[in-house]
Design a protein around this motif. Structure first.
Motif, PDB file in Angstrom:
ATOM      1  N   PHE A  11      16.840  48.619 -18.391  1.00 34.84           N
ATOM      2  CA  PHE A  11      16.995  48.648 -19.846  1.00 34.84           C
ATOM      3  C   PHE A  11      15.680  48.269 -20.527  1.00 34.84           C
ATOM      4  CE2 PHE A  11      21.494  46.909 -18.841  1.00 34.84           C
ATOM      5  CZ  PHE A  11      21.937  48.169 -18.480  1.00 34.84           C
ATOM      6  N   PRO A  12      15.192  49.081 -21.449  1.00 36.75           N
ATOM      7  CA  PRO A  12      13.944  48.736 -22.154  1.00 36.75           C
ATOM      8  C   PRO A  12      14.207  47.755 -23.293  1.00 36.75           C
ATOM      9  CG  PRO A  12      14.743  50.870 -22.892  1.00 36.75           C
ATOM     10  CD  PRO A  12      15.671  50.436 -21.789  1.00 36.75           C
ATOM     11  N   PRO A  13      13.175  47.010 -23.708  1.00 36.55           N
ATOM     12  CA  PRO A  13      13.346  46.074 -24.822  1.00 36.55           C
ATOM     13  C   PRO A  13      13.280  46.788 -26.165  1.00 36.55           C
ATOM     14  CG  PRO A  13      11.104  45.989 -24.019  1.00 36.55           C
ATOM     15  CD  PRO A  13      11.838  46.936 -23.113  1.00 36.55           C
ATOM     16  N   THR A  14      13.892  46.180 -27.164  1.00 41.53           N
ATOM     17  CA  THR A  14      13.801  46.706 -28.526  1.00 41.53           C
ATOM     18  C   THR A  14      13.198  45.689 -29.494  1.00 41.53           C
ATOM     19  OG1 THR A  14      16.023  45.951 -29.162  1.00 41.53           O
ATOM     20  CG2 THR A  14      15.859  48.131 -28.145  1.00 41.53           C
ATOM     21  N   ASP A  15      13.045  44.432 -29.069  1.00 44.33           N
ATOM     22  CA  ASP A  15      12.492  43.390 -29.933  1.00 44.33           C
ATOM     23  C   ASP A  15      11.478  42.582 -29.133  1.00 44.33           C
ATOM     24  OD1 ASP A  15      11.881  41.333 -31.633  1.00 44.33           O
ATOM     25  OD2 ASP A  15      13.956  40.746 -32.065  1.00 44.33           O
ATOM     26  N   LEU A  16      10.196  42.918 -29.309  1.00 42.56           N
ATOM     27  CA  LEU A  16       9.145  42.256 -28.532  1.00 42.56           C
ATOM     28  C   LEU A  16       8.926  40.813 -28.969  1.00 42.56           C
ATOM     29  CD1 LEU A  16       6.458  45.068 -28.113  1.00 42.56           C
ATOM     30  CD2 LEU A  16       8.460  44.534 -26.702  1.00 42.56           C
ATOM     31  N   SER A  17       9.482  40.412 -30.097  1.00 38.55           N
ATOM     32  CA  SER A  17       9.328  39.020 -30.532  1.00 38.55           C
ATOM     33  C   SER A  17      10.130  38.067 -29.664  1.00 38.55           C
ATOM     34  CB  SER A  17       9.748  38.869 -31.996  1.00 38.55           C
ATOM     35  OG  SER A  17      11.163  38.952 -32.147  1.00 38.55           O
ATOM     36  N   LEU A  18      11.010  38.613 -28.812  1.00 33.02           N
ATOM     37  CA  LEU A  18      11.781  37.785 -27.890  1.00 33.02           C
ATOM     38  C   LEU A  18      11.096  37.659 -26.536  1.00 33.02           C
ATOM     39  CD1 LEU A  18      15.400  39.140 -28.572  1.00 33.02           C
ATOM     40  CD2 LEU A  18      14.467  36.923 -29.276  1.00 33.02           C
ATOM     41  N   LEU A  19      10.005  38.408 -26.318  1.00 35.96           N
ATOM     42  CA  LEU A  19       9.398  38.499 -24.987  1.00 35.96           C
ATOM     43  C   LEU A  19       7.948  38.046 -25.004  1.00 35.96           C
ATOM     44  CD1 LEU A  19      10.876  41.994 -24.064  1.00 35.96           C
ATOM     45  CD2 LEU A  19      11.765  39.741 -23.402  1.00 35.96           C
ATOM     46  N   SER A  20       7.410  37.812 -23.822  1.00 30.71           N
ATOM     47  CA  SER A  20       6.071  37.272 -23.672  1.00 30.71           C
ATOM     48  C   SER A  20       5.002  38.330 -23.925  1.00 30.71           C
ATOM     49  CB  SER A  20       5.906  36.711 -22.258  1.00 30.71           C
ATOM     50  OG  SER A  20       4.560  36.441 -21.984  1.00 30.71           O
ATOM     51  N   THR A  21       3.929  37.920 -24.576  1.00 26.31           N
ATOM     52  CA  THR A  21       2.798  38.830 -24.761  1.00 26.31           C
ATOM     53  C   THR A  21       2.038  39.046 -23.452  1.00 26.31           C
ATOM     54  OG1 THR A  21       1.458  36.953 -25.495  1.00 26.31           O
ATOM     55  CG2 THR A  21       2.476  38.302 -27.207  1.00 26.31           C
ATOM     56  N   GLY A  22       2.288  38.215 -22.438  1.00 26.37           N
ATOM     57  CA  GLY A  22       1.704  38.469 -21.131  1.00 26.37           C
ATOM     58  C   GLY A  22       2.176  39.782 -20.553  1.00 26.37           C
ATOM     59  N   ALA A  23       3.425  40.154 -20.844  1.00 30.80           N
ATOM     60  CA  ALA A  23       3.975  41.433 -20.396  1.00 30.80           C
ATOM     61  C   ALA A  23       3.887  42.483 -21.492  1.00 30.80           C
ATOM     62  CB  ALA A  23       5.428  41.245 -19.972  1.00 30.80           C
ATOM     63  N   TYR A  24       4.064  42.049 -22.736  1.00 27.15           N
ATOM     64  CA  TYR A  24       4.084  42.975 -23.876  1.00 27.15           C
ATOM     65  C   TYR A  24       3.074  42.514 -24.922  1.00 27.15           C
ATOM     66  CZ  TYR A  24       8.273  44.851 -21.717  1.00 27.15           C
ATOM     67  OH  TYR A  24       9.153  45.438 -20.831  1.00 27.15           O
ATOM     68  N   PRO A  25       1.785  42.853 -24.725  1.00 31.65           N
ATOM     69  CA  PRO A  25       0.734  42.359 -25.621  1.00 31.65           C
ATOM     70  C   PRO A  25       0.859  42.838 -27.060  1.00 31.65           C
ATOM     71  CG  PRO A  25      -0.125  43.982 -24.067  1.00 31.65           C
ATOM     72  CD  PRO A  25       1.249  43.655 -23.616  1.00 31.65           C
ATOM     73  N   ASP A  26       1.673  43.857 -27.319  1.00 34.81           N
ATOM     74  CA  ASP A  26       1.856  44.324 -28.690  1.00 34.81           C
ATOM     75  C   ASP A  26       2.836  43.459 -29.484  1.00 34.81           C
ATOM     76  OD1 ASP A  26       0.086  46.396 -28.309  1.00 34.81           O
ATOM     77  OD2 ASP A  26       1.641  47.841 -27.750  1.00 34.81           O
ATOM     78  N   GLY A  27       3.463  42.519 -28.818  1.00 39.67           N
ATOM     79  CA  GLY A  27       4.379  41.626 -29.518  1.00 39.67           C
ATOM     80  C   GLY A  27       3.626  40.633 -30.380  1.00 39.67           C
ATOM     81  N   PRO A  28       4.320  39.931 -31.257  1.00 43.88           N
ATOM     82  CA  PRO A  28       3.659  38.947 -32.116  1.00 43.88           C
ATOM     83  C   PRO A  28       3.086  37.796 -31.293  1.00 43.88           C
ATOM     84  CG  PRO A  28       6.044  38.759 -32.292  1.00 43.88           C
ATOM     85  CD  PRO A  28       5.777  40.002 -31.500  1.00 43.88           C
ATOM     86  N   PRO A  29       2.057  37.126 -31.808  1.00 41.91           N
ATOM     87  CA  PRO A  29       1.465  35.996 -31.060  1.00 41.91           C
ATOM     88  C   PRO A  29       2.517  34.945 -30.729  1.00 41.91           C
ATOM     89  CG  PRO A  29       0.106  36.585 -32.946  1.00 41.91           C
ATOM     90  CD  PRO A  29       1.382  37.355 -33.092  1.00 41.91           C
ATOM     91  N   MET A  30       2.338  34.298 -29.588  1.00 41.23           N
ATOM     92  CA  MET A  30       3.296  33.279 -29.159  1.00 41.23           C
ATOM     93  C   MET A  30       2.812  31.898 -29.585  1.00 41.23           C
ATOM     94  SD  MET A  30       4.842  34.483 -25.507  1.00 41.23           S
ATOM     95  CE  MET A  30       3.458  33.955 -24.510  1.00 41.23           C
ATOM     96  N   GLN A  31       3.760  31.071 -29.991  1.00 37.37           N
ATOM     97  CA  GLN A  31       3.472  29.701 -30.383  1.00 37.37           C
ATOM     98  C   GLN A  31       4.498  28.782 -29.752  1.00 37.37           C
ATOM     99  OE1 GLN A  31       0.926  28.605 -32.153  1.00 37.37           O
ATOM    100  NE2 GLN A  31       0.070  30.627 -32.619  1.00 37.37           N
ATOM    101  N   PRO A  32       4.063  27.682 -29.126  1.00 33.59           N
ATOM    102  CA  PRO A  32       5.034  26.695 -28.632  1.00 33.59           C
ATOM    103  C   PRO A  32       5.794  26.083 -29.801  1.00 33.59           C
ATOM    104  CG  PRO A  32       2.831  26.313 -27.723  1.00 33.59           C
ATOM    105  CD  PRO A  32       2.677  27.298 -28.824  1.00 33.59           C
TER     106      PRO A  32
END
Length: 342
Positions: A11-32
């Motif tokens: 199943f492919p993702p539809t919301d990259l904001s839930l996933l790591s930019t290590g796998a999906y660099p087009d997602g929003p920046p990650m913040q702890p």
């Protein structure tokens, strides 16, 4: 119905904001998770809420861990101590005994030698050669339930040098536990903190590591388990075991000793009775063929929670021998993915 849905390609993702930019660099920046006040009263309240569905014994055991002076001497930070206590009544519960037994001299927040690590087991100094666990400082304010998931992984390690089987097995176990945790507390998946996104990505890879009959696997899948990601991956285990030249999951012929914590965790996730298990190919194969941490309908629930695109179930495919998926661009044999920050 659920098993037929799981028989479809990954199943492919539809919301990259839930996933790591290590796998999906087009997602929003990650913040702890940002700094916040964490009181003992708040932790106890959340701990009770977390453990209550697991039964009275789990609540009693968890509170005893949190309030224990013996445990506090090893795990002084309240958020980390709540993380350990949150494992009561779970597949990772044997982590508690590992701490009580004094296997680790201390568990602290600090700077890990590998900057991308969530936590690491390190060897102690000559004055106290026991291993100790360091959780990476940026995750100090993450939800203790998420830290508990990482705790359950690290306490499977001992002072011995580990191998790729050990990392792959530990990751499979704590990712399965994370799936169970989300079934109980789904909002943890949608907090969108850096740690949640990293754990979500690994869970997505595990959910997509399945065969043409929809059965959960560890080293085999019918396609890239990270659809549309920057780097294709043939299975969750390949993240640690590496990828063969023809695109399958590599193997590691070496073995490192197991422990009581491994036996307990394996037994809970596979619903078999394990004694004397080692971190070797046999244990990897056990997890590839016997994963019982969630039902097919629960795995579909988790896929929906991660907002993966789930196709309508088609007809059952004709019975055939499963053949491993081959990546069109396979990395060299044995590439170690430990450095990928998810």
């Amino acid at each position: 119905m659920s098993l037929r849905q799981l028989a479809q390609p990954p199943f492919p993702p539809t919301d990259l904001s839930l996933l790591s930019t290590g796998a999906y660099p087009d997602g929003p920046p990650m913040q702890p998770a940002p700094p916040r006040a964490i009181t003992a009263e708040e932790l106890v309240k959340q701990l009770k809420t977390t453990l209550k569905p697991r039964g009275r014994r789990a609540v009693e055991d968890g509170l005893a861990v949190f309030n224990s002076q013996q445990v506090a001497a090893i795990v002084p930070d309240p958020n980390l101590r709540a993380a350990l206590a949150s494992l009561a009544g779970s597949p990772g519960a044997a982590s508690i005994q590992a701490i009580r037994d004094g296997i680790y001299s201390r568990v602290i927040f600090g700077i890990t030698p590998r900057p991308e690590a969530i936590a690491m087991v390190l060897l102690g100094p000559a004055t106290d050669p026991r291993p100790f666990i360091v959780f990476n400082q940026p995750y100090r304010y993450e939800d203790f339930r998420l830290l508990g998931d990482a705790f359950s992984h690290e306490t499977l390690h001992r002072a011995d040098p580990n191998n790729r089987n050990e990392e792959a097995i530990n990751e499979a176990l704590n990712t399965a536990y994370y799936g169970q945790l989300l079934l109980q507390l789904p909002r943890l998946a949608t907090s969108r903190t850096e740690l949640a996104r990293r754990l979500n990505t690994r869970l997505m890879a595990l959910l997509n590591t399945r065969d043409a009959r929809g059965r959960q696997r560890l080293t085999y899948s019918t396609g890239n388990v990270l659809p549309r990601a920057a780097t294709p991956l043939p299975s969750l285990a390949a993240l640690q075991l590496g990828i063969t030249p023809d695109g399958g999951t590599a193997t590691d012929p070496t073995s490192t000793p197991g422990n009581a914590n491994l036996d307990f965790y394996l037994s809970a996730i596979t619903r078999t009775r394990q004694t004397g298990a080692a971190f070797d190919t046999a244990t990897v194969e056990l997890l590839d063929s016997h994963q019982a941490w969630a039902t097919p309908s629960e795995r579909i629930r988790l896929a929906r929670l991660l907002e993966l695109r789930i196709p309508k179930p088609g007809p059952w495919p004709p019975h055939r021998e499963d053949k491993p998926w081959h990546s069109p661009t396979s990395p060299p044999n044995g590439r170690h993915e430990e450095s990928i920050p998810w």
